[in-house]
Design an enzyme around this catalytic site. Structure first.
Site, PDB file in Angstrom:
ATOM      1  CG  ASN A 101      -1.771   1.298   1.488  1.00 12.74           C
ATOM      2  OD1 ASN A 101      -1.782   2.103   0.394  1.00 12.74           O
ATOM      3  ND2 ASN A 101      -2.195   1.379   2.681  1.00 12.74           N
ATOM      4  CD1 TRP A 102       3.332   0.848  -2.688  1.00 18.21           C
ATOM      5  CD2 TRP A 102       3.719   1.852  -4.748  1.00 18.21           C
ATOM      6  NE1 TRP A 102       4.229  -0.059  -3.647  1.00 18.21           N
ATOM      7  CE2 TRP A 102       4.296   0.610  -4.765  1.00 18.21           C
ATOM      8  CE3 TRP A 102       3.530   2.839  -5.822  1.00 18.21           C
ATOM      9  CZ2 TRP A 102       5.042   0.200  -5.974  1.00 18.21           C
ATOM     10  CZ3 TRP A 102       4.152   2.325  -7.072  1.00 18.21           C
ATOM     11  CH2 TRP A 102       5.093   1.252  -6.854  1.00 18.21           C
ATOM     12  CE  LYS A 103      -0.326   3.319   4.707  1.00 20.75           C
ATOM     13  NZ  LYS A 103      -0.265   3.491   6.220  1.00 20.75           N
ATOM     14  CG  HIS A 106      -5.855   1.974   5.255  1.00 19.40           C
ATOM     15  ND1 HIS A 106      -5.346   2.872   6.173  1.00 19.40           N
ATOM     16  CD2 HIS A 106      -4.869   1.140   4.974  1.00 19.40           C
ATOM     17  CE1 HIS A 106      -4.118   2.567   6.347  1.00 19.40           C
ATOM     18  NE2 HIS A 106      -3.805   1.764   5.812  1.00 19.40           N
ATOM     19  CD  GLU A 155      -3.009   5.457   6.953  1.00 19.65           C
ATOM     20  OE1 GLU A 155      -2.792   5.456   5.600  1.00 19.65           O
ATOM     21  OE2 GLU A 155      -1.971   5.068   7.578  1.00 19.65           O
ATOM     22  CD  GLU A 211      -3.864  -2.535   7.406  1.00 15.71           C
ATOM     23  OE1 GLU A 211      -2.483  -2.802   6.968  1.00 15.71           O
ATOM     24  OE2 GLU A 211      -4.445  -1.387   7.000  1.00 15.71           O
ATOM     25  N   GLY A 260       2.200   2.391  10.718  1.00 16.27           N
ATOM     26  CA  GLY A 260       3.390   3.454  10.714  1.00 16.27           C
ATOM     27  C   GLY A 260       4.023   3.917  11.900  1.00 16.27           C
ATOM     28  CB  SER A 301       5.083  -1.553  12.365  1.00 15.02           C
ATOM     29  OG  SER A 301       4.541  -0.111  12.437  1.00 15.02           O
ATOM     30  N   GLY A 347       3.081  -1.175   4.396  1.00 16.19           N
ATOM     31  CA  GLY A 347       2.857   0.432   4.113  1.00 16.19           C
ATOM     32  C   GLY A 347       4.170   0.765   3.827  1.00 16.19           C
TER      33      GLY A 347
HETATM   34  P1  PGA Z   1       2.683   0.282   7.678  1.00 19.14           P
HETATM   35  O1  PGA Z   1       1.424   0.607   6.888  1.00 19.14           O
HETATM   36  O2  PGA Z   1       3.425  -0.783   7.259  1.00 19.14           O
HETATM   37  O3  PGA Z   1       3.362   1.797   7.214  1.00 19.14           O
HETATM   38  O4  PGA Z   1       2.500   0.344   9.181  1.00 19.14           O
HETATM   39  C1  PGA Z   1       0.361  -0.479   6.858  1.00 19.14           C
HETATM   40  C2  PGA Z   1      -0.935  -0.141   6.433  1.00 19.14           C
HETATM   41  O5  PGA Z   1      -1.377   1.099   6.727  1.00 19.14           O
HETATM   42  O6  PGA Z   1      -1.611  -0.781   5.277  1.00 19.14           O
END
Ligand code: PGA
Length: 251
Positions: free
Chosen positions: A9-11, A95, A97, A167, A173, A213, A234
Site C-alpha cells: 500500500n503505497w499510500k 483502511h 486512515e 490492521e 506507521g 509496521s 505500508g
Molecule cells: P505500515 O502501514 O506498514 O506503514 O505500518 C500498513 C498499512 O497502513 O497498510
C-alpha cells in the site's frame, strides 16, 4: 491450503518516476517467484504506469479506494468500473486512515464493498482497533462491529473475491507491530466470524492479511502464525528490497 498474499500500500507516496522505478525493481526481484500472491497499490495517478510495468507478470495491480457509484456528477471520485478498466484486480477499502482521517463509516465502506464486488474487483477490506479500544479490551467487539457493518449483505459466494486485513490502528506507521500472538488472536477471531456467518468451508479459504509496521525482520514471526495469511505493507513497500524481504519471509 491458503496461498499467502502480500500487498504493498503505497499510500500518498511516490511520483511518476519513482513509482515506475519501484514497480520495475519489484518485478525484477520477483522474477520466477510465484509461490506467493503479490499486489502493488500505487496512488490513482500512477495506476496506469505501474499497470504497464506489471503487464505479463504475476504481480497484480490494486487501488487504495473507490466511490460506490457507477458514474455521475461526483467530482473528484473514482468508480470501481474505472479501476477495473485501468487494469486493477484489487481495491483496498475501509483502511483506518480513511475511517479515521476522512471520516468513513461502516455504512460508506459497505456501499463501496458491494459496488466493487459487483463489477468484479477483489476487495482488501481493512479493520482494526485503536490503542484506547485495545486497552479497554474491546478489540473483538470493534472487529465484530466492523465486520458486521462493512460486510452487511455480502453473500458467501462473494467471499471468493474478498481478502480481509487486520490492521491495528496503533501499529500502522508507528514501528510498533502487534506481537505474533496478538495478530494470531485477532485473525482467529476474524476467521471465526466468517465461519459463524458463512460456514467453515468459506472460513478455511479466507485469506486474512496482517498490516501494521511489518518489516523484513518481524515478517517471518508474524506470517508464520496459523491464521496470518500474508501482509498489507505500508512503509516497507516503498523500498523494493524491504518489500521483497517481507515476501521471502512469508515463503
Ligand atoms: P505500515 O502501514 O506498514 O506503514 O505500518 C500498513 C498499512 O497502513 O497498510
Amino acid at each position: 491450503m491458503r496461498k499467502k498474499f502480500v500487498a504493498g500500500n503505497w499510500k500518498m507516496f511516490t511520483d511518476h518516476a519513482t513509482a515506475k522505478k519501484l514497480a520495475q525493481e519489484v518485478v525484477a526481484l520477483m522474477a520466477g517467484n510465484h509461490q506467493i500472491d503479490v499486489a502493488l497499490c500505487p496512488p490513482f495517478t500512477y495506476l496506469q504506469t505501474v499497470g504497464e510495468v506489471l503487464k505479463g507478470t504475476h504481480i497484480a495491480l490494486g487501488a487504495q479506494n473507490c466511490y460506490h457509484e457507477k458514474e455521475g456528477a461526483f467530482t473528484g471520485e473514482i468508480s470501481p468500473a474505472m479501476l477495473l478498466d485501468i487494469g486493477c484486480k484489487y481495491v483496498i477499502l475501509g483502511h483506518s486512515e480513511r475511517r479515521h482521517k476522512m471520516g468513513e463509516c461502516d455504512i460508506a465502506v459497505n456501499k463501496k464493498v458491494h459496488a466493487a464486488l459487483n463489477v468484479g474487483l477483489h476487495v482488501i477490506l481493512c479493520m482494526g482497533e485503536t490503542l484506547d479500544e485495545r486497552q479497554a479490551n474491546k478489540t473483538n467487539e470493534i472487529l465484530k462491529n466492523q465486520l458486521d457493518g462493512s460486510l452487511a449483505g455480502v453473500s458467501a459466494t462473494c467471499f471468493k473475491s474478498l481478502v480481509l486485513a487486520y490492521e491495528p490502528v496503533w501499529a500502522i506507521g508507528t514501528g510498533h507491530n502487534a506481537t505474533p500472538q496478538q495478530a494470531q488472536d485477532a485473525h482467529a477471531f476474524i476467521r471465526s466470524w466468517v465461519a459463524n456467518h458463512h460456514g467453515a468451508e468459506v472460513a478455511a479459504h479466507m485469506v486474512i492479511q496482517y498490516g501494521g509496521s511489518v518489516k523484513p525482520d518481524n515478517a517471518a514471526s508474524l506470517l508464520s502464525q496459523p491464521d496470518v495469511d500474508g501482509g498489507l505493507i505500508g512503509g516497507a513497500s516503498l523500498k523494493a528490497d524491504q518489500f521483497l524481504g517481507i515476501i521471502r519471509a512469508g515463503m
